[in-house]
Design an enzyme around this catalytic site. Structure first.
Site, PDB file in Angstrom:
ATOM      1  N   ARG A   1      16.285 -77.629 107.722  1.00 46.84           N
ATOM      2  CA  ARG A   1      17.639 -78.401 108.381  1.00 46.84           C
ATOM      3  C   ARG A   1      18.113 -77.402 109.273  1.00 46.84           C
ATOM      4  O   ARG A   1      19.344 -77.589 109.976  1.00 46.84           O
ATOM      5  CB  ARG A   1      18.642 -78.723 107.232  1.00 46.84           C
ATOM      6  CG  ARG A   1      18.845 -80.311 107.533  1.00 46.84           C
ATOM      7  CD  ARG A   1      19.025 -81.029 106.518  1.00 46.84           C
ATOM      8  NE  ARG A   1      20.212 -82.204 106.507  1.00 46.84           N
ATOM      9  CZ  ARG A   1      19.726 -83.275 105.754  1.00 46.84           C
ATOM     10  NH1 ARG A   1      18.504 -83.347 105.038  1.00 46.84           N
ATOM     11  NH2 ARG A   1      20.762 -84.277 105.770  1.00 46.84           N
TER      12      ARG A   1
ATOM     13  N   ARG B   1      26.278 -94.681  99.274  1.00 45.97           N
ATOM     14  CA  ARG B   1      26.560 -93.333  98.905  1.00 45.97           C
ATOM     15  C   ARG B   1      28.035 -92.680  99.267  1.00 45.97           C
ATOM     16  O   ARG B   1      28.266 -93.169 100.359  1.00 45.97           O
ATOM     17  CB  ARG B   1      25.525 -92.456  99.638  1.00 45.97           C
ATOM     18  CG  ARG B   1      24.294 -92.154  99.198  1.00 45.97           C
ATOM     19  CD  ARG B   1      23.033 -91.672  99.807  1.00 45.97           C
ATOM     20  NE  ARG B   1      23.479 -90.703 100.997  1.00 45.97           N
ATOM     21  CZ  ARG B   1      22.770 -90.154 101.566  1.00 45.97           C
ATOM     22  NH1 ARG B   1      21.333 -90.357 101.521  1.00 45.97           N
ATOM     23  NH2 ARG B   1      22.897 -89.031 102.322  1.00 45.97           N
TER      24      ARG B   1
ATOM     25  N   ARG C   1      24.830 -98.839 105.151  1.00 49.33           N
ATOM     26  CA  ARG C   1      23.648 -98.326 104.393  1.00 49.33           C
ATOM     27  C   ARG C   1      24.062 -98.511 102.601  1.00 49.33           C
ATOM     28  O   ARG C   1      25.043 -98.332 102.183  1.00 49.33           O
ATOM     29  CB  ARG C   1      23.543 -96.690 104.245  1.00 49.33           C
ATOM     30  CG  ARG C   1      21.987 -96.331 103.704  1.00 49.33           C
ATOM     31  CD  ARG C   1      21.342 -95.217 104.142  1.00 49.33           C
ATOM     32  NE  ARG C   1      22.611 -93.929 104.334  1.00 49.33           N
ATOM     33  CZ  ARG C   1      21.862 -92.755 104.677  1.00 49.33           C
ATOM     34  NH1 ARG C   1      20.733 -92.635 105.041  1.00 49.33           N
ATOM     35  NH2 ARG C   1      22.745 -91.876 104.800  1.00 49.33           N
TER      36      ARG C   1
ATOM     37  N   LYS D   1      15.187 -91.550 108.522  1.00 45.85           N
ATOM     38  CA  LYS D   1      13.933 -90.619 107.946  1.00 45.85           C
ATOM     39  C   LYS D   1      13.677 -91.154 106.511  1.00 45.85           C
ATOM     40  O   LYS D   1      12.411 -91.049 106.005  1.00 45.85           O
ATOM     41  CB  LYS D   1      14.285 -89.118 107.995  1.00 45.85           C
ATOM     42  CG  LYS D   1      15.624 -88.521 107.323  1.00 45.85           C
ATOM     43  CD  LYS D   1      15.731 -87.051 107.700  1.00 45.85           C
ATOM     44  CE  LYS D   1      17.093 -86.887 107.584  1.00 45.85           C
ATOM     45  NZ  LYS D   1      17.552 -87.123 106.134  1.00 45.85           N
TER      46      LYS D   1
ATOM     47  N   ARG E   1      28.851 -84.717 109.043  1.00 48.46           N
ATOM     48  CA  ARG E   1      27.471 -84.553 108.925  1.00 48.46           C
ATOM     49  C   ARG E   1      26.673 -84.656 110.428  1.00 48.46           C
ATOM     50  O   ARG E   1      25.847 -83.904 110.756  1.00 48.46           O
ATOM     51  CB  ARG E   1      26.788 -85.670 108.179  1.00 48.46           C
ATOM     52  CG  ARG E   1      27.260 -85.691 106.851  1.00 48.46           C
ATOM     53  CD  ARG E   1      26.745 -87.038 105.959  1.00 48.46           C
ATOM     54  NE  ARG E   1      25.314 -86.706 105.633  1.00 48.46           N
ATOM     55  CZ  ARG E   1      24.412 -87.814 105.555  1.00 48.46           C
ATOM     56  NH1 ARG E   1      24.902 -89.159 105.647  1.00 48.46           N
ATOM     57  NH2 ARG E   1      23.339 -87.529 105.412  1.00 48.46           N
TER      58      ARG E   1
HETATM   59  P1  AMP Z   1      20.226 -86.462 103.015  1.00 46.39           P
HETATM   60  O1  AMP Z   1      19.818 -87.375 101.875  1.00 46.39           O
HETATM   61  O2  AMP Z   1      18.864 -85.889 103.532  1.00 46.39           O
HETATM   62  O3  AMP Z   1      20.947 -87.204 104.047  1.00 46.39           O
HETATM   63  O4  AMP Z   1      20.936 -85.357 102.399  1.00 46.39           O
HETATM   64  C1  AMP Z   1      22.453 -85.503 101.940  1.00 46.39           C
HETATM   65  C2  AMP Z   1      23.011 -84.196 101.863  1.00 46.39           C
HETATM   66  O5  AMP Z   1      22.413 -83.192 101.090  1.00 46.39           O
HETATM   67  C3  AMP Z   1      23.346 -83.513 103.462  1.00 46.39           C
HETATM   68  O6  AMP Z   1      24.395 -84.012 103.991  1.00 46.39           O
HETATM   69  C4  AMP Z   1      23.391 -82.046 102.930  1.00 46.39           C
HETATM   70  O7  AMP Z   1      24.510 -81.795 102.408  1.00 46.39           O
HETATM   71  C5  AMP Z   1      22.542 -81.923 101.693  1.00 46.39           C
HETATM   72  N1  AMP Z   1      21.285 -81.410 102.254  1.00 46.39           N
HETATM   73  C6  AMP Z   1      20.043 -82.231 102.044  1.00 46.39           C
HETATM   74  N2  AMP Z   1      18.815 -81.448 102.463  1.00 46.39           N
HETATM   75  C7  AMP Z   1      19.397 -80.272 102.958  1.00 46.39           C
HETATM   76  C8  AMP Z   1      18.965 -78.963 103.315  1.00 46.39           C
HETATM   77  N3  AMP Z   1      17.706 -78.900 103.550  1.00 46.39           N
HETATM   78  N4  AMP Z   1      19.725 -78.205 103.535  1.00 46.39           N
HETATM   79  C9  AMP Z   1      21.173 -78.100 103.301  1.00 46.39           C
HETATM   80  N5  AMP Z   1      21.703 -79.048 102.872  1.00 46.39           N
HETATM   81  C10 AMP Z   1      20.922 -80.031 102.545  1.00 46.39           C
END
Ligand code: AMP
Length: 218
Positions: free
Chosen positions: A89, A163, A128, A14, A174
């Site tokens: 989410r 990361r 990644r 994404k 996750r």
């Molecule tokens: P991402 O970069 O989208 O993979 O997000 C990394 C981490 O940030 C996720 O595993 C969650 O811990 C947190 N996170 C990102 N977006 C959200 C959201 N909309 N609601 C809750 N936690 C979030």
């Protein structure tokens, strides 16, 4: 005005697709993950709390996320359209987003669901790499996503980092969180008639072709 939600399990692409669409349609890219990582970098008390949640593969609280989204959507940078990458989410966030759209007189737009199986996602997670400066995404196990120079960003020459939440153990957590909390959004948006599916196993160029067909069709 184009507004998009990208819905996907971890490491489905994404972030990568968002960057491509951002360039193609001049949209604001709103990544809640990036916004949270910025907060962590500032080392504020909130940033420290967020870090421990992300490191476990859990979700940050809905209140924090919705505040971040409202701030962004009311800023001038979003007036030509935006892509939501990582939000909503869960169902509570989707309902809060519906209420926010109503308040701001905005429409929901389209929801793009990226689909790929768990084994592929796990492999992509481990490979990644992310540019520390500009957030560009690479993958050392995907030929078309390799950086030209090892560990250097093609776009800004910043250093590429892994990361901390891109380990197998955190991926498992996750993915489980995704199944429990995010997966129900598929039916939520299908019921509203705005859900479109994209095969996320095909590579980024093909994903962009699919996405453009969906976005350009009225
Ligand atoms: P991402 O970069 O989208 O993979 O997000 C990394 C981490 O940030 C996720 O595993 C969650 O811990 C947190 N996170 C990102 N977006 C959200 C959201 N909309 N609601 C809750 N936690 C979030």
């Amino acid at each position: 005005m184009i507004s998009l939600i990208l819905l996907a399990p971890p490491a489905a692409g994404k972030g990568t697709l968002s960057h491509l669409l951002e360039e193609e349609y001049h949209l604001e890219h709103i990544s809640t993950g990036d916004l949270l990582r910025e907060e962590i970098k500032k080392e504020t008390p909130l940033g420290k709390q967020i870090k421990s949640v992300i490191d476990e593969g859990a979700f940050v609280s809905d209140d924090v996320i919705i505040r971040l989204i409202e701030q962004k959507l009311t800023s001038p940078s979003c007036k030509n359209g935006y892509i939501l990458d990582g939000f909503p989410r869960n169902i509570a966030q989707a309902q809060a987003y519906d209420a926010l759209l109503k308040k701001l007189h905005l429409s929901l737009g389209k929801v793009l669901l990226l689909e790929a199986d768990k084994d592929l996602l796990e492999k992509r997670t481990v490979g990644r790499r992310i540019c520390e400066n500009c957030g560009a995404i690479y993958n050392i196990y995907v030929k078309e996503s390799l950086p030209k120079e090892e560990n250097i960003c093609d776009r800004c020459h910043g250093p590429l980092i892994k990361r901390k939440d891109d380990s197998i153990a955190v991926f498992q957590a996750r993915y489980q969180t995704y199944l429990e909390k995010t997966h129900p959004l598929i039916d939520y948006y299908r019921g509203k008639g705005v859900l479109y599916t994209i095969d996320a196993t095909t590579g980024k160029d093909q994903m962009l072709v699919y996405a453009k067909k969906i976005i350009d069709c009225e």
